[in-house]
Each structure stands twice: as C-alpha cells, then as structure tokens.
Design a protein around this motif. Structure first.
Motif, PDB file in Angstrom:
ATOM      1  N   ASN A 103       0.829  -1.208   0.000  1.00  0.00           N
ATOM      2  CA  ASN A 103       0.000   0.000   0.000  1.00  0.00           C
ATOM      3  C   ASN A 103       0.859   1.251   0.000  1.00  0.00           C
ATOM      4  OD1 ASN A 103      -2.306  -1.534   0.062  1.00  0.00           O
ATOM      5  ND2 ASN A 103      -2.455  -1.526   2.289  1.00  0.00           N
ATOM      6  N   ALA A 104       1.955   1.203   0.774  1.00  0.00           N
ATOM      7  CA  ALA A 104       2.841   2.369   0.831  1.00  0.00           C
ATOM      8  C   ALA A 104       3.467   2.634  -0.526  1.00  0.00           C
ATOM      9  CB  ALA A 104       3.927   2.145   1.882  1.00  0.00           C
ATOM     10  N   PRO A 131      -6.054   7.298   8.517  1.00  0.00           N
ATOM     11  CA  PRO A 131      -4.734   7.956   8.489  1.00  0.00           C
ATOM     12  C   PRO A 131      -3.770   7.215   7.581  1.00  0.00           C
ATOM     13  CG  PRO A 131      -5.019   6.728  10.525  1.00  0.00           C
ATOM     14  CD  PRO A 131      -6.343   6.677   9.815  1.00  0.00           C
ATOM     15  N   ARG A 132      -2.890   7.958   6.919  1.00  0.00           N
ATOM     16  CA  ARG A 132      -1.925   7.375   5.982  1.00  0.00           C
ATOM     17  C   ARG A 132      -0.548   7.963   6.276  1.00  0.00           C
ATOM     18  NH1 ARG A 132      -6.650   8.511   4.024  1.00  0.00           N
ATOM     19  NH2 ARG A 132      -7.834   6.910   2.930  1.00  0.00           N
ATOM     20  N   VAL A 133       0.115   7.368   7.259  1.00  0.00           N
ATOM     21  CA  VAL A 133       1.396   7.910   7.706  1.00  0.00           C
ATOM     22  C   VAL A 133       2.502   7.623   6.706  1.00  0.00           C
ATOM     23  CG1 VAL A 133       0.780   7.760  10.131  1.00  0.00           C
ATOM     24  CG2 VAL A 133       1.857   5.803   9.032  1.00  0.00           C
ATOM     25  N   GLU A 134       2.266   6.676   5.783  1.00  0.00           N
ATOM     26  CA  GLU A 134       3.315   6.334   4.827  1.00  0.00           C
ATOM     27  C   GLU A 134       3.256   7.173   3.554  1.00  0.00           C
ATOM     28  OE1 GLU A 134      -0.232   3.707   3.958  1.00  0.00           O
ATOM     29  OE2 GLU A 134       0.836   4.465   5.702  1.00  0.00           O
ATOM     30  N   ALA A 135       2.308   8.079   3.458  1.00  0.00           N
ATOM     31  CA  ALA A 135       2.156   8.886   2.259  1.00  0.00           C
ATOM     32  C   ALA A 135       3.241   9.957   2.186  1.00  0.00           C
ATOM     33  CB  ALA A 135       0.772   9.538   2.223  1.00  0.00           C
ATOM     34  N   ASN A 136       3.492  10.419   0.988  1.00  0.00           N
ATOM     35  CA  ASN A 136       4.456  11.492   0.780  1.00  0.00           C
ATOM     36  C   ASN A 136       4.039  12.728   1.567  1.00  0.00           C
ATOM     37  OD1 ASN A 136       5.595  13.965  -0.690  1.00  0.00           O
ATOM     38  ND2 ASN A 136       6.700  12.302  -1.673  1.00  0.00           N
ATOM     39  N   ARG A 137       4.996  13.380   2.182  1.00  0.00           N
ATOM     40  CA  ARG A 137       4.696  14.481   3.091  1.00  0.00           C
ATOM     41  C   ARG A 137       4.106  15.702   2.388  1.00  0.00           C
ATOM     42  NH1 ARG A 137      10.475  16.284   5.351  1.00  0.00           N
ATOM     43  NH2 ARG A 137       9.142  17.691   6.541  1.00  0.00           N
ATOM     44  N   PHE A 138       4.266  15.803   1.063  1.00  0.00           N
ATOM     45  CA  PHE A 138       3.802  16.994   0.347  1.00  0.00           C
ATOM     46  C   PHE A 138       2.454  16.789  -0.345  1.00  0.00           C
ATOM     47  CE2 PHE A 138       8.496  17.497   0.274  1.00  0.00           C
ATOM     48  CZ  PHE A 138       8.564  18.617   1.069  1.00  0.00           C
ATOM     49  N   ARG A 197      -4.460  19.700  18.601  1.00  0.00           N
ATOM     50  CA  ARG A 197      -4.200  18.258  18.613  1.00  0.00           C
ATOM     51  C   ARG A 197      -3.051  17.941  19.561  1.00  0.00           C
ATOM     52  NH1 ARG A 197      -6.329  13.223  16.897  1.00  0.00           N
ATOM     53  NH2 ARG A 197      -4.617  11.752  17.020  1.00  0.00           N
ATOM     54  N   ARG A 198      -2.009  18.739  19.529  1.00  0.00           N
ATOM     55  CA  ARG A 198      -0.887  18.546  20.446  1.00  0.00           C
ATOM     56  C   ARG A 198      -1.295  18.859  21.887  1.00  0.00           C
ATOM     57  NH1 ARG A 198       4.268  18.412  18.461  1.00  0.00           N
ATOM     58  NH2 ARG A 198       4.684  17.779  20.619  1.00  0.00           N
ATOM     59  N   LEU A 199      -2.262  19.740  22.040  1.00  0.00           N
ATOM     60  CA  LEU A 199      -2.718  20.106  23.376  1.00  0.00           C
ATOM     61  C   LEU A 199      -3.557  19.011  24.019  1.00  0.00           C
ATOM     62  CD1 LEU A 199      -2.993  22.336  25.576  1.00  0.00           C
ATOM     63  CD2 LEU A 199      -5.028  23.129  24.354  1.00  0.00           C
ATOM     64  N   ILE A 200      -4.351  18.310  23.222  1.00  0.00           N
ATOM     65  CA  ILE A 200      -5.296  17.354  23.784  1.00  0.00           C
ATOM     66  C   ILE A 200      -4.655  16.010  24.099  1.00  0.00           C
ATOM     67  CG2 ILE A 200      -6.079  16.358  21.600  1.00  0.00           C
ATOM     68  CD1 ILE A 200      -8.879  16.302  22.686  1.00  0.00           C
ATOM     69  N   THR A 201      -3.540  15.668  23.462  1.00  0.00           N
ATOM     70  CA  THR A 201      -2.936  14.359  23.677  1.00  0.00           C
ATOM     71  C   THR A 201      -1.427  14.472  23.839  1.00  0.00           C
ATOM     72  OG1 THR A 201      -2.627  12.147  22.722  1.00  0.00           O
ATOM     73  CG2 THR A 201      -2.751  13.980  21.179  1.00  0.00           C
ATOM     74  N   GLU A 202      -0.874  13.526  24.610  1.00  0.00           N
ATOM     75  CA  GLU A 202       0.571  13.478  24.794  1.00  0.00           C
ATOM     76  C   GLU A 202       1.263  12.739  23.655  1.00  0.00           C
ATOM     77  OE1 GLU A 202       1.307  11.717  28.558  1.00  0.00           O
ATOM     78  OE2 GLU A 202       0.466  13.379  29.712  1.00  0.00           O
ATOM     79  N   GLU A 203       0.492  12.009  22.861  1.00  0.00           N
ATOM     80  CA  GLU A 203       1.060  11.271  21.736  1.00  0.00           C
ATOM     81  C   GLU A 203       1.578  12.238  20.673  1.00  0.00           C
ATOM     82  OE1 GLU A 203      -0.345   8.019  18.340  1.00  0.00           O
ATOM     83  OE2 GLU A 203      -1.734   8.730  19.870  1.00  0.00           O
ATOM     84  N   TYR A 204       2.800  11.976  20.211  1.00  0.00           N
ATOM     85  CA  TYR A 204       3.399  12.862  19.216  1.00  0.00           C
ATOM     86  C   TYR A 204       2.691  12.686  17.880  1.00  0.00           C
ATOM     87  CZ  TYR A 204       6.686  14.750  15.814  1.00  0.00           C
ATOM     88  OH  TYR A 204       7.245  15.438  14.773  1.00  0.00           O
ATOM     89  N   VAL A 205       2.413  13.797  17.242  1.00  0.00           N
ATOM     90  CA  VAL A 205       1.774  13.804  15.930  1.00  0.00           C
ATOM     91  C   VAL A 205       2.680  14.552  14.968  1.00  0.00           C
ATOM     92  CG1 VAL A 205      -0.276  14.441  14.605  1.00  0.00           C
ATOM     93  CG2 VAL A 205      -0.504  13.785  17.004  1.00  0.00           C
ATOM     94  N   ASN A 206       3.111  13.869  13.910  1.00  0.00           N
ATOM     95  CA  ASN A 206       3.939  14.515  12.903  1.00  0.00           C
ATOM     96  C   ASN A 206       3.129  15.563  12.155  1.00  0.00           C
ATOM     97  OD1 ASN A 206       4.969  14.553   9.854  1.00  0.00           O
ATOM     98  ND2 ASN A 206       6.700  14.038  11.168  1.00  0.00           N
ATOM     99  N   PHE A 207       3.708  16.739  11.975  1.00  0.00           N
ATOM    100  CA  PHE A 207       2.965  17.841  11.356  1.00  0.00           C
ATOM    101  C   PHE A 207       2.557  17.511   9.925  1.00  0.00           C
ATOM    102  CE2 PHE A 207       2.967  21.759   8.778  1.00  0.00           C
ATOM    103  CZ  PHE A 207       1.936  22.437   9.400  1.00  0.00           C
ATOM    104  N   TRP A 208       3.458  16.905   9.161  1.00  0.00           N
ATOM    105  CA  TRP A 208       3.156  16.624   7.753  1.00  0.00           C
ATOM    106  C   TRP A 208       2.101  15.527   7.621  1.00  0.00           C
ATOM    107  CZ3 TRP A 208       4.606  20.432   4.941  1.00  0.00           C
ATOM    108  CH2 TRP A 208       5.762  21.144   5.273  1.00  0.00           C
ATOM    109  N   ASP A 209       2.117  14.550   8.527  1.00  0.00           N
ATOM    110  CA  ASP A 209       1.054  13.552   8.526  1.00  0.00           C
ATOM    111  C   ASP A 209      -0.283  14.203   8.884  1.00  0.00           C
ATOM    112  OD1 ASP A 209       2.859  11.585   7.905  1.00  0.00           O
ATOM    113  OD2 ASP A 209       3.179  10.953   9.978  1.00  0.00           O
TER     114      ASP A 209
END
Length: 286
Positions: free
Chosen positions: A60-61, A82-89, A165-177
């Motif tokens: 799929n990636a 969510p598709r974390v493996e997608a191209n960041r752009f 999103r960063r405020l509500i959870t401690e889990e790191y979220v990549n900005f581009w994702d």
C-alpha cells in the motif's frame, strides 16, 4: 545383563527387555536403560505452527507513497483513514490545487464581467477601458490575491488544528502527517472546484452558470472543511489531557478570532488597493 523388569521413566509402564520405545506413551528409551543398545534418537520437542505474518502496508505504501493520484483516490474512498506512509507533500499539493482552481474560476468569471461591460460601451470608451484594465492586469491581480488568501486560510485551519491536537494528547503527531490527514478529509473540495472551473471554461462569455454552481458548492465545502477541522483534532484520541468538548470549543473560538483578524487585515489591504486603483483609473480617464 540383568533380568530385572524395566519400566518407562515417563509413564511407569512395564517394558520388554529389548524395547526401544514405550508402547504406551511412545517415550524413546535411553541407552542407560538397555545397557548395550545404541543411543536412541532424542525425543523431538513439540513443534509449534509458524506464526502467520501480519499483513504489512508495504504494498500500500508503494502504491501511493510516490503517486499522488493513487493517494487522492484512496482518500476519496476512506477519508478518515490515516496514511502515515504517504508522501509528506501530498496534502500541500491538494490545497494548492484547490486554491488555484478557485482562483482560476473567479478569474474567468471576472473576465466575463469585463467583456460584458466593454460590449455595452461605445468604441472609444471600450478601447480606453480595455487599455487600462489590460495594462494593470486587474483581473489577473484579483485572481492572484484570491489564490494567496485561500492558501492563508488553509494555513490557519491546519495550524490551529495541529496546535489543539498537540494540546489534547501526549502522543506525538507529525505535522506533515497531520496536514495529509486534513487534506485527505477535505479532498472532495477539489472535485467541487474542478467542476466549477471546467464549467466556467466551456461556457460562453455571457453564461454565468459556473458562478451558480460555485455558490451551491460553497455550502457543502464550508461544512466539509469545518467538520474536518473538528475531526482531525479528536480522531484517535483515547486518553485526552482535557475534555474533548472543551478542546473543540476552544479550537472553534480560536479559529473564529484568527479569521476575524485575518479578514480585517485582508479587507484593509485589498480594499485599500482597490480604492487606490479606482482613484488612479479615474484620474487617468478624467
């Protein structure tokens, strides 16, 4: 060699003198028990079935990590996935294309209005008006301004959404994702803008049906982008630092304030430019 009875060390069953395996449990007898018998093969350990490999997302990636169109079609089928493996752009590409199509559509409509106005004037007035409009590129400048305003609007949505999103959870979220997820949920807007642009492109100069379609699409597009804003803030958050309702409520207030400030600044800058242009045009004609 002794004639004493032999017993299986595993189950206690009585054995024959020359037995190599227990007839009851199948235990392999050691050479100590037989004295002159060759060493028995070691008892095989119970084998376990090889674990079934979990399906990976490699295929799929590869299918859309470098292919924007595969990624786009996948987001239309499953926008919330969510598709974390997608191209960041990919997310940025979608937003830029949406803004460009909207700006081009409004530019086409503006050009149609200019053509209608010039046809209503006499030859000299038409030539003078066309001269000033073409030299200053009023229609083109308006389209360019709209393009940048839409891009800034998307940036406001994404920035505020990511902050909460960063405020509500401690889990790191990549900005581009996060950007890709926001774009994936709102990718249907690109279809709306493409339809209105093509309609404005193929219709005549006096046909404003694309404007009607654009106004019709504005309602679902606004609902879609606001729903996406709320969705990506709380999606997948199991343990939140603060209540989800208050998080969304504060995020909506922040969004309203941000767009109020943005609208105030844009109105003063763009409105001031239009007034200055009209004044210069009037002075030139007079």
């Amino acid at each position: 060699m002794t004639n004493q009875p032999r017993f299986c060390p595993h189950c206690g069953n009585e054995l024959k003198a020359d037995a190599k395996f227990c007839p009851k449990c199948g235990y392999a007898l050691s050479p100590v028990a037989t004295g002159s018998e060759p060493a028995a093969a070691p008892q095989p350990e119970p084998t376990q079935a090889a674990p079934v490999a979990e399906p990976t997302t490699t295929e799929n990636a590869q299918s859309f990590s470098g292919n924007y169109f595969n990624w786009y079609l996948d987001t239309l089928k499953h926008p919330s996935q969510p598709r974390v493996e997608a191209n960041r752009f990919f997310g940025i590409i979608s937003m830029v294309v949406e803004a460009l199509l909207l700006a081009l559509t409004l530019t086409l409509l503006g050009q149609k209005i200019v053509n209608m106005v010039t046809k209503m004037l006499n030859t000299y007035e038409e030539a003078q008006l066309a001269k000033y409009l073409n030299l200053n590129g009023l229609v083109f400048k308006s389209g360019l301004i709209i393009f940048f305003l839409v891009i800034i609007g998307y940036a406001i949505y994404v920035s505020i959404g990511y902050a909460f999103r960063r405020l509500i959870t401690e889990e790191y979220v990549n900005f581009w994702d996060f950007v890709n997820q926001f774009a994936g949920v709102t990718n249907l807007i690109l279809i709306f803008n493409l339809i209105t642009f093509l309609l404005g492109l193929i219709t005549g100069s006096a046909n404003f049906s694309s404007l009607s379609i654009l106004l019709v699409f504005m309602v679902p597009a606004n609902l879609l982008i606001n729903a996406a804003f709320v969705f990506i803030i709380i999606d997948g958050v199991d343990q939140s630092r603060m209540d989800k309702f208050y998080t969304v409520f504060l995020a909506e207030i922040s969004l309203t304030v941000a767009f109020f400030i943005f609208g105030f600044i844009a109105t003063n800058i763009v409105g001031g430019s239009i007034v200055s242009y009209v004044q210069s045009l009037y002075n030139s004609v007079v």
